[in-house]
Write an enzyme that holds these catalytic residues in place. Structure first.
Site, mmCIF file in Angstrom:
data_model
loop_
_atom_site.group_PDB
_atom_site.id
_atom_site.type_symbol
_atom_site.label_atom_id
_atom_site.label_comp_id
_atom_site.label_asym_id
_atom_site.label_seq_id
_atom_site.Cartn_x
_atom_site.Cartn_y
_atom_site.Cartn_z
ATOM 1 N N HIS A 306 0.842 -1.193 0.000
ATOM 2 C CA HIS A 306 0.000 0.000 0.000
ATOM 3 C C HIS A 306 0.874 1.237 0.000
ATOM 4 O O HIS A 306 1.932 1.253 0.636
ATOM 5 C CB HIS A 306 -0.908 0.017 1.254
ATOM 6 C CG HIS A 306 -2.095 0.894 1.101
ATOM 7 N ND1 HIS A 306 -2.035 2.247 1.311
ATOM 8 C CD2 HIS A 306 -3.366 0.617 0.721
ATOM 9 C CE1 HIS A 306 -3.224 2.767 1.088
ATOM 10 N NE2 HIS A 306 -4.051 1.802 0.721
ATOM 11 N N ASP A 363 -8.089 -5.306 -0.015
ATOM 12 C CA ASP A 363 -8.562 -6.219 -1.054
ATOM 13 C C ASP A 363 -8.191 -7.673 -0.813
ATOM 14 O O ASP A 363 -8.670 -8.556 -1.524
ATOM 15 C CB ASP A 363 -7.991 -5.791 -2.417
ATOM 16 C CG ASP A 363 -8.599 -4.486 -2.912
ATOM 17 O OD1 ASP A 363 -9.817 -4.314 -2.734
ATOM 18 O OD2 ASP A 363 -7.864 -3.655 -3.459
HETATM 19 C C1 SDX Z 1 -6.321 -0.129 -2.939
HETATM 20 O O1 SDX Z 1 -4.341 4.331 -2.133
HETATM 21 C C2 SDX Z 1 -5.358 3.797 -1.530
HETATM 22 O O2 SDX Z 1 -5.792 4.259 -0.504
HETATM 23 C C3 SDX Z 1 -5.948 2.609 -2.215
HETATM 24 C C4 SDX Z 1 -6.957 1.784 -1.435
HETATM 25 C C5 SDX Z 1 -8.257 2.536 -1.180
HETATM 26 O O3 SDX Z 1 -8.949 2.203 -0.240
HETATM 27 O O4 SDX Z 1 -8.552 3.425 -1.986
HETATM 28 O O5 SDX Z 1 -6.444 1.380 -0.208
HETATM 29 C C6 SDX Z 1 -7.401 0.512 -2.186
HETATM 30 O O6 SDX Z 1 -6.149 0.256 -4.058
HETATM 31 C C7 SDX Z 1 -5.454 -1.202 -2.310
HETATM 32 C C8 SDX Z 1 -4.289 -1.626 -3.199
HETATM 33 C C9 SDX Z 1 -4.701 -2.741 -4.144
HETATM 34 N N1 SDX Z 1 -3.615 -3.152 -5.033
HETATM 35 C C10 SDX Z 1 -2.949 -4.280 -4.925
HETATM 36 O O7 SDX Z 1 -3.162 -5.058 -3.991
HETATM 37 C C11 SDX Z 1 -1.996 -4.575 -6.041
HETATM 38 C C12 SDX Z 1 -0.685 -5.070 -5.492
HETATM 39 N N2 SDX Z 1 0.001 -4.000 -4.813
HETATM 40 C C13 SDX Z 1 0.819 -3.122 -5.515
HETATM 41 O O8 SDX Z 1 0.956 -3.122 -6.854
HETATM 42 C C14 SDX Z 1 1.358 -1.902 -4.749
HETATM 43 O O9 SDX Z 1 1.732 -2.296 -3.484
HETATM 44 C C15 SDX Z 1 0.419 -0.689 -4.670
HETATM 45 C C16 SDX Z 1 -0.067 -0.255 -6.056
HETATM 46 C C17 SDX Z 1 -0.764 -0.957 -3.776
HETATM 47 C C18 SDX Z 1 1.235 0.497 -4.051
HETATM 48 O O10 SDX Z 1 2.214 0.902 -4.938
HETATM 49 P P1 SDX Z 1 3.387 1.919 -4.546
HETATM 50 O O11 SDX Z 1 3.048 2.717 -3.372
HETATM 51 O O12 SDX Z 1 3.724 2.680 -5.792
HETATM 52 O O13 SDX Z 1 4.564 0.992 -4.104
HETATM 53 P P2 SDX Z 1 5.735 0.499 -4.976
HETATM 54 O O14 SDX Z 1 5.197 -0.142 -6.214
HETATM 55 O O15 SDX Z 1 6.679 1.649 -5.194
HETATM 56 O O16 SDX Z 1 6.377 -0.601 -4.055
HETATM 57 C C19 SDX Z 1 7.518 -0.413 -3.252
HETATM 58 C C20 SDX Z 1 8.341 -1.688 -3.318
HETATM 59 C C21 SDX Z 1 8.770 -2.027 -4.748
HETATM 60 O O17 SDX Z 1 9.962 -2.806 -4.624
HETATM 61 P P3 SDX Z 1 11.420 -2.094 -4.830
HETATM 62 O O18 SDX Z 1 11.356 -1.419 -6.200
HETATM 63 O O19 SDX Z 1 11.570 -1.120 -3.717
HETATM 64 O O20 SDX Z 1 12.374 -3.229 -4.817
HETATM 65 O O21 SDX Z 1 7.561 -2.816 -2.890
HETATM 66 C C22 SDX Z 1 7.380 -3.726 -3.986
HETATM 67 C C23 SDX Z 1 7.675 -2.909 -5.262
HETATM 68 O O22 SDX Z 1 8.083 -3.756 -6.336
HETATM 69 N N3 SDX Z 1 5.980 -4.163 -3.968
HETATM 70 C C24 SDX Z 1 5.565 -5.418 -4.182
HETATM 71 C C25 SDX Z 1 4.181 -5.397 -4.013
HETATM 72 N N4 SDX Z 1 3.776 -4.137 -3.719
HETATM 73 C C26 SDX Z 1 4.892 -3.396 -3.699
HETATM 74 N N5 SDX Z 1 6.227 -6.538 -4.474
HETATM 75 C C27 SDX Z 1 5.498 -7.668 -4.624
HETATM 76 N N6 SDX Z 1 4.143 -7.718 -4.481
HETATM 77 C C28 SDX Z 1 3.470 -6.595 -4.176
HETATM 78 N N7 SDX Z 1 2.144 -6.622 -4.037
#
Ligand code: SDX
Length: 429
Positions: A306, A363
């Site tokens: 998140h 989710d």
């Molecule tokens: C919702 O914003 C809100 O408030 C949203 C929400 C709401 O109520 O409105 O809470 C609802 O949208 C929940 C999120 C649902 N999405 C997912 O579950 C999809 C999987 N998660 C991600 O793609 C991700 O974590 C996000 C999109 C939720 C957040 O993205 P960010 O903040 O841009 O984080 P990031 O991609 O920069 O991640 C930081 C690090 C990265 O690794 P490094 O580059 O530092 O090595 O964490 C890793 C990412 O690759 N990472 C993950 C991961 N989520 C982040 N690695 C593996 N699996 C994951 N799910």
């Protein structure tokens, strides 16, 4: 703390005001920075940018705290109803008895959609994703209610709010009925908001249908937990579209489209699809974890991570705690719940997820409950949209009520060609 920040750029120092919120969050106010310095700030993904001041929802992502209008989410999930929470978000306080009863009446009176809109459903293929239908049908409402499109007219806004809140569940349930080839079920106004939605989803004209009160309670809880989350992608979209003075139906339709993506609300569908895939592969959660960690593989653990929470999402905690109760009530077991639990446990022990503070989000477990109550997978994100609607409305209303809002219009740093002469087609290589 000083209430002025200093920024030194190109050997010039600029004084920038510092703003503090009621929970002591601090922001450097750069509104006048470019006018004074020609310098802008660069923040792709807006991870460090406050787009507005807002009194609706507070999140402390480090501590895992979420409050609507100051009230902890856990209390609302346990004690409130979705309709009452919608009122709280939109109007800023819990309603008294008269206010609640008037609000409920408004929702009851506006539950039908214009009969002509039923023809639209015939034009969609039966395979259409219900989010495609929902967004276009909500936008189409602006064609039918021209008397409530002016955001600057409080009387029009007052008419508009119950209309959109009430009709969205009718539109959503009709899209489900059409997708399975059943006749649409008109709303029954003796039922309250969530019960009426379940009735329109699951009743058929040929037999009586009793709405189960425990299921109604579970739907209330889920919708409350989804009702707002400050400046998330879809809410920011609603604000951005609304800032051009586009009408609320159009702004909400844009928010629905933003929610659809698997990185946002679409994740609830993606989670269940991921868990089903793991089940097919002998329930091996380790393989999924390895793929999620592999930067050459686009796969990510859906329902994990998140932007704001660097701790357990408090909504996921409440939903996880309810899964067993709902499954017991419906007399089911769900192998996907067991896989979800094992996947969570393995991820929380894994240094990759621990170091990045990646926890289950809202989710991750919601799909297990939706499945248990008979909501098909492709309707999960529609359920999120129903829940998020009061938040979208509350933010849109807060913005238009503030009067001094400006059209949302970020800037950029241009990285393209410098001035280049036009080359006639015959001289191009
Ligand atoms: C919702 O914003 C809100 O408030 C949203 C929400 C709401 O109520 O409105 O809470 C609802 O949208 C929940 C999120 C649902 N999405 C997912 O579950 C999809 C999987 N998660 C991600 O793609 C991700 O974590 C996000 C999109 C939720 C957040 O993205 P960010 O903040 O841009 O984080 P990031 O991609 O920069 O991640 C930081 C690090 C990265 O690794 P490094 O580059 O530092 O090595 O964490 C890793 C990412 O690759 N990472 C993950 C991961 N989520 C982040 N690695 C593996 N699996 C994951 N799910």
């Amino acid at each position: 703390m000083s209430d002025v920040a200093e920024l030194k750029v190109n050997n010039q120092t600029y004084q920038l005001p510092v703003t503090k919120g009621t929970e002591d969050e601090v922001a450097v106010d750069i509104q006048k920075l470019r006018a004074e310095s020609k310098v802008i700030t660069l923040d792709p993904g807006f991870g460090n940018t406050g787009s507005c001041e807002s009194g609706i929802t507070f999140i402390d992502g480090e501590k895992g705290i979420l409050r609507y209008r100051g009230i902890p989410i856990e209390q609302l999930a346990e004690k409130s109803t979705f309709v009452e929470t919608a009122y709280l978000l939109i109007y800023g306080k819990l309603p008294n008895e008269t206010e609640l009863s008037d609000f409920k009446n408004g929702l009851t009176r506006h539950s039908l959609i214009h009969e002509d809109m039923l023809h639209f459903y015939d034009g969609y293929p039966s395979t259409a994703h219900p989010m495609a239908i929902l967004s276009s049908m909500v936008c189409s409402l602006s064609a039918y209610y021209p008397d409530s499109l002016d955001p600057s007219d409080p009387e029009q806004v007052a008419r508009l709010i119950p209309r959109v809140l009430s009709k969205i569940r009718t539109i959503a349930s009709y899209s489900f009925k059409k997708s399975i080839g059943q006749p649409v079920i008109y709303p029954k106004n003796s039922l309250d908001y969530c019960a009426n939605f379940l009735y329109m989803m699951f009743a058929v004209p040929s037999e009586a249908f009793e709405v189960d009160e425990d299921i109604v309670k579970a739907v209330n809880m889920l919708l409350i937990l989804h009702a707002d989350h400050e400046q998330n992608c879809s809410t920011s979209t609603v604000r951005l579209v609304g800032s051009s003075d586009a009408n609320l139906f159009a702004s909400i339709a844009a928010g629905i489209c933003a929610l659809w993506g698997p990185k946002h609300g679409g994740a609830n569908q993606a989670v269940v699809e991921m868990l089903a895939e793991i089940e097919k592969n002998d329930g091996d959660v380790r393989k999924a974890l390895e793929r999620a960690k592999d930067k050459d593989d686009p796969f990510r653990l859906m329902g994990f991570g998140h932007r704001v929470y660097k701790n357990y999402d408090p909504r996921a905690r409440v939903i996880k705690g309810s899964c067993d109760k709902i499954l017991a009530k419906t007399g089911q077991t769900d192998p996907l719940l067991d896989i979800a639990r094992r996947l969570e446990e393995a991820a929380l022990e894994d240094p990759y997820f621990r170091d990045r503070k990646l926890y289950p989000n809202v989710d991750f477990y919601s799909g297990v409950i939706y499945r248990a109550i008979g909501i098909p997978t492709n309707m999960f994100t529609v359920m999120f949209a129903l829940g998020r609607l009061p938040g979208w409305i509350a933010h849109w209303k807060e913005m238009v009520d503030s009067k001094n809002y400006r059209i949302g219009r970020p800037r950029q740093i241009y990285t393209g060609n410098n001035e280049t002469n036009y080359v006639p087609l015959s001289q191009r290589t």
